[in-house]
Every structure is written in structure tokens, then in C-alpha cells.
Design a protein around this motif. Sequence first.
Motif, short mmCIF file in Angstrom:
data_model
loop_
_atom_site.label_atom_id
_atom_site.label_comp_id
_atom_site.label_asym_id
_atom_site.label_seq_id
_atom_site.Cartn_x
_atom_site.Cartn_y
_atom_site.Cartn_z
N UNK A 100 29.24 14.89 101.56
CA UNK A 100 29.48 15.15 100.14
C UNK A 100 30.30 14.02 99.50
N UNK A 104 28.92 11.63 96.49
CA UNK A 104 29.68 11.52 95.24
C UNK A 104 29.97 10.05 94.93
N UNK A 127 19.55 27.21 96.67
CA UNK A 127 20.84 27.04 95.98
C UNK A 127 21.54 25.76 96.45
N UNK A 128 21.58 25.56 97.77
CA UNK A 128 22.26 24.37 98.32
C UNK A 128 21.52 23.09 97.92
N UNK A 131 21.97 22.30 94.25
CA UNK A 131 23.32 21.81 94.04
C UNK A 131 23.39 20.30 94.26
N UNK A 132 22.82 19.84 95.36
CA UNK A 132 22.82 18.40 95.66
C UNK A 132 22.01 17.62 94.63
N UNK A 134 21.48 18.51 91.44
CA UNK A 134 22.19 18.57 90.16
C UNK A 134 23.41 17.65 90.15
N UNK A 135 24.18 17.70 91.21
CA UNK A 135 25.46 17.01 91.21
C UNK A 135 25.37 15.55 91.61
N UNK A 136 24.41 15.21 92.46
CA UNK A 136 24.35 13.83 92.96
C UNK A 136 23.03 13.15 92.66
N UNK A 158 11.23 26.97 94.26
CA UNK A 158 12.56 27.21 93.67
C UNK A 158 13.39 25.93 93.52
N UNK B 104 26.80 25.49 101.84
CA UNK B 104 26.80 24.83 100.54
C UNK B 104 26.30 25.74 99.42
N UNK B 105 25.48 26.73 99.76
CA UNK B 105 25.01 27.66 98.73
C UNK B 105 26.20 28.39 98.13
N UNK B 108 28.24 26.15 95.93
CA UNK B 108 27.58 25.99 94.64
C UNK B 108 27.86 27.18 93.73
N UNK B 128 35.44 13.82 100.24
CA UNK B 128 34.87 15.18 100.24
C UNK B 128 35.93 16.19 99.82
#
Lengths: 327, 301
Positions: A100, A104, A127-128, A131-132, A134-136, A158, B104-105, B108, B128
Amino acid sequence: MKKLELVCPAGTPAALRAAVDAGADAVYMGFRDETNARNFPGLNFSREELAEGLAYAHARGAMVFLAVNTYARAGDDAAWRTAIRSASELKVDALILADIGLLDYAREAYPDLRLHLSVQASASNAEAINFHARRFGVQRVVLPRVLTVADIARLNKEIEIETEVFAFGGMCPMAEGRCTLSSYVTGKSPNRNGVCSPASHVDYVDEGSSLASRLGGFTINRFGVGEQAGYPTLCKGRFSAGGEAGYLFEEPTSLDTSAILPELTAAGVTALKIEGRQRSKAYVKQVVSEFRRAIDAAAEGTRVSLDMKGLSEGQQNTTGAYAKKWM
Amino acid sequence: MDVTKPDLSLGPLLFNWPAAEVRDFYCRIADEADVDVVYFGEAVCAKRRPFIAPHFEEIVTRLQTGEKRVILSSLQLAMDRKDMAAVADMVAMADDFLVEANDMAACSLLGGRSFAIGPTVNVYNEATLRFFEKEGAVRISLNAELPEASLRALATAATARLEVQVFGRIPLAISARCFHARAHRLAKSGCQYVCEQDRDGLTVNTLDDQSFLAINGLQTLSHRYLNLLGELPLLQDIGIGGFRLSPHTADMVKVADLYRARLNGRVSGEEANARLACLLPAASFANGFFHDAAGLADIPA
């Protein structure tokens, strides 16, 4: 039918050329240090070798993905940041990350770098993965080897980024990036050092009528005369738990998805990954050639039987988690 | 709770004990154990959740009455809808409890409010750490494989409270496969909940009959018990603020008392180790990870 992208291992510059010549759409590799998850002696690339490899691949229409997929060390992350800077300067086609903090950093410092999420990130649900993304700004996820074809099809509906799945080679029965079995026994860890069950801690002991393979002094397997002695990867050893001894975690089989390529395509998969950066040039050439043929055939709506004799670990193949019965 | 003082926590029960035993265990912890924080919730296998659900409210209320801070633990590996429903159920309680993200879910879903991070989310470096602190992480339980140098560097940078496991078998791997079912020649889908037979995990022996690992459904643990009693003062000096005891069938009230005594400087490392060995006469111990050695090593502190 849409054509699957073939992503192939390049443990050495020679393997890179073999993979590209055999029809790889992309090759992946790491630098010769602990920044990647195959930090084995005699493998991987210097910065100069990567530059040459890039030129070779690009001249033949193939892409190059660099794996920087271990977890950076606290207090001392220079090697990882340097590797990411090199990825940007050398203009690799994608950088494969798991950490992470590094994701970043790469996003902030090198916004033009295309990022793929390594299997080592263990992102096993929408979801995980989202997240990656969206954020990175991650554009592709290498899926953990724990999902069935049905799971993958559902997942692809999804998420908005590409998926890459393991197609052939060694299998991890554990969630990658979350396994410290190797470091428990040897002190060397996939996450920290980029090694699993390292050769430096392996020995084979001739016991007369049998041969024991050991890791860190522990017997991981024992073979009779004439039995092929496998490498003592911890989770692929023979142990006992109450009953008779056997392969408690995983049989020494190889993954082979060549028979289900149409199903993987229909499930929305973008790319197939061949495992094996530690394999020989000859191995890479044969597997890549055969998969090239299978993918081209699948795109035409046909299935072909592949010539993989002598290539698989333990000489047995499985579709692994992709078929539910593996669970 | 005084945020400057180190706290002692009881990690989530990792094993599949019968529901009545789980209830009795937490009631005793609530009433008798000298711990500040209790993590509660199924972290290993979503299939086990229905058994505990009827006791959930009673256990949580009892723990709070016993002046324990309750942190809800979520699942370590979420793959299908059933797993995600399990994660979502815990996240839904984030207004009333701190929730520990183990995947990680969950990170999030919990981002933007205060949450805890468990040892299966890899926080290996300062970058991190900073990312998750910005997300709202206030308590981070670190992976047991991190050596002293990493803990020191992380603690120097941290604003969140950092926690380290100091007692109990070490979770080493999580899988989509159920090794307990496999050992009994059963499919995961028809597992008959055989993991219930082994309250501290099923011992895995090598072909030389050496006790090696322990399996607990989808999880593989060390056979040895992590014991950082000797290292506790050093861990406090480094800046670690939380000390996690992982529940076992051993007398956890007495284990907690022993670790508290050591934290307060009332007992030497040597004496504490001797007393722990009396509490768990059959166990062998390990502290190698902290000393940057093989995790199973038992190194004089």
C-alpha cells in the motif's frame, strides 16, 4: 471471441528473448534484489539488462511488466523506491505492486506509470480491488489463485479494471502475501525477502533406502528408491495430522488452465499469466509456444490439446481452484 | 483508558469452540481477566458465525460491564458473498464499536472513520502506516513476522497505537481451502465442522514425528506458542503500546495476570517464563521473529 493476453515469465534476459520469440504478448520480471517475490540466486535483471530487454520486446511488439511486489522494509525502503523510479525512467509498460505504501508513493510521484496489483496483495473481492483502483489508479489486478471461474465471472461484473489470472505453473495453496510459513521455519519471508522455502535452507539426506528432503532441518518429504524427489516447498510436503502421512496442504501438482480458456474468456478475464521465473529458457519456450497456440485456437472457437509432457511439477496437472472441487 | 499507558489485549478467539464454551469463556474473561481490550468476532471462517450469533449481544454486554473495551474483529479472507456479508455485518457496527479490519475490503469500508487494523493486513513500513493513519486507523496490530528493527521504525513514525502479539500460536497462513476438512477427507462445503474437535488446533507432525504446525480450518498456525514475556520491557521502550494475547484453552486469566505482572515490572523475565511454562506444561515456546531469526527459534531475550 476476444483474445486473451499471454503474460510470460522472464527470470533472465535469455528467458525474456525466448518468451518474446515464442509469442508472448507481455513478459514480467524483477530486479536482482529483494524488491521482487522471486529473489533467487542467478535470476532477475540489472537495470541495464532491463533496458536491453525492453528494447528487444518493444521491437517485437511485446510489453514488459516489472514486478516490485514485496513489502518495503521499515526504516530502509530505498531499494523499493529506486526500483519504482527505474520503472518510470525506463518506461516499462506496467509496474506490478503489492505494498500500500509503495502504491501510494508510485501514484503520487509517477502518475503516468501504469500500475497492476500483484497477486501478493491478496485482493480477492470486488471491494478490495475497487479500493486499489479508486485510490491508486490501479488498472489491472492479478487475481489470487483461490477463486473459481464462477467467482471470477461475478467479480468481473463488479469491478472496472482488467483481471489477469494464473494459467500454468506452480500453485500456492495459501493466500499469497499473507503467508509466513517460510519465515517461521527459515527466517526468510516472501513478503520481506522475496523468497519462499529458499534453497539456502534446503538439504537432501540420503538415508539408504530413502531420500529425505529437508527445509531448515525439518523433514518436508521422504522419497523411496525410484521416486522422483521434489523440492521441499513447505506447503507441498508430506505431513501427518492424526491419521496417516500425506500431502496435508497441497499435492505437488501444477496448475494447467489450457482446457478452460473459453470459460476464462467468457468470465471476462483479460490476461493469462504463466508462472515460472525460476524455470529454464527451454521450459519457457515450450510453455509459451503451447499457450500461444491454445489462445489463438480459443479465439477461433476451438480447443487444442497441448504438448506439456515432462514440464509439470510432479507430472500432474490440475485446474486448481478454478474448479470448485479443489476446495 | 489512559492512552499513554500500555494496554493488554485479548485477540479474537481463532478456534471453533462450541458456542456454550465460547460464551462461558468470555463471561469469565469479562469478570476475571485483567485485560484492557477484548477483540471479539470470527476472523477465520464465515461458516462458524451462525453458532455464535445468538450469544453475540450477551457476550459483548458482559465484556463492557467488566470494563473491557470491545473491538470487533472481521474476517481475514473474504472471497464470496457469504464472506462479504460477514465483513459487512461487522462494519455495520462501526458507529458503536471500533472494528478491526483484517482484509482490504474491511479497510475500504471502514475508511474515513476510526478503525483498527489486524495483523493480516500488511503494514510493513512507514508509508503504509501513514496511509492507513490518514484513513482513520487508530490501532494497528502488526504482523508477527516483523523484527525488532521494523517495530522500532514503525513505532517512531506512528501516531496510531501499535500492537504486537506476545502470547499464543502464531497465525502463519490463511487459505481458501480447509485443511481440517481435507485431513478428515471431507470437502469444505461438507466439512461437518470437524475443526471443533481441536480446541487449540490440530497438530501437524513431520515424517519424523516432530510437532511442526497446527491447523485450524482455513488457517495454519505455529505449533509453538509465541512468548515475548522476556522482551516486554524492550517492546515498551520501543514505543509499542498494545500487547496481544491470543486465546487458547490454557488458563487465560492466569496468563493475563502473568503478562500484567511483567508489564508492571513486578516479575523478572526469567521468572515470568518459568511461570508460563508451569501454566502450559505441554507447550514449547518461540520468539524468533522478533530477533530477526526463524520464527520458531527460542532465543534468550
